[in-house]
Scaffold this active site. Structure first.
Site: not given
Ligand code: TYD
Length: 143
Positions: A58
């Site tokens: 993303h």
């Molecule tokens: P995501 O940012 O998509 O993880 P990565 O970039 O490591 O693949 O986040 C994964 C899940 O965690 C998503 O459901 C959102 C949640 N999340 C939070 O609730 N708070 C946060 O600060 C972050 C970074 C993620």
């Protein structure tokens, strides 16, 4: 020697590392000094037991982050819509800026890998661009 970064809205951040004479390393990050923004959120990712998983995938509209690998190693993929590159993250005191509108992936985690991220704002799902076609559209509009 760090691989030069060719993507936009990125850069390396090298933190001061003190090899303590008693034992261990001490690595320090100060907001507005080492990290180029006020830190509103810190999160870490650990227990990466599936080495073939790909995280990230993303970009963000406005959020700025700095990502570190404080234990083990992984491969950080960066894509600004024009240039793409892969950075091996294996130095506990060297982070990479994930600036605005920079598509990023994290993969090839070693065992015991721990990621640490400093973020410029609170979690806000509406700031995420999770669809690559939408990312390309946003980049086209704004750059
Ligand atoms: P995501 O940012 O998509 O993880 P990565 O970039 O490591 O693949 O986040 C994964 C899940 O965690 C998503 O459901 C959102 C949640 N999340 C939070 O609730 N708070 C946060 O600060 C972050 C970074 C993620």
């Amino acid at each position: 020697m760090l691989d030069p970064l060719s993507v936009k809205n990125s850069g390396y951040i090298t933190l001061k590392k003190v090899r303590d004479e008693r034992d261990g390393n001490l690595v320090i990050a100060e907001a507005m000094k080492d990290i180029p923004f006020e830190i509103k959120r810190v999160y870490f990712i650990n227990q990466l037991e599936n080495s073939v998983s790909i995280r990230g995938q993303h970009a963000h509209h406005e959020l700025e982050q700095v990502i570190f690998c404080i234990s083990g190693s992984f491969v950080l993929g960066l894509d600004d819509g024009v240039n793409k590159q892969r950075i091996i993250m294996n130095k506990d005191n060297v982070g990479v800026i994930l600036g605005k509108k920079l598509w990023h992936t994290m993969e090839e985690f070693s065992s015991g890998c721990v990621l640490l991220v400093f973020a410029s704002d609170y979690y806000n799902e509406s700031d995420y661009i999770r669809d690559y076609a939408e990312f390309q559209k946003v980049i086209g509009k704004n750059s």
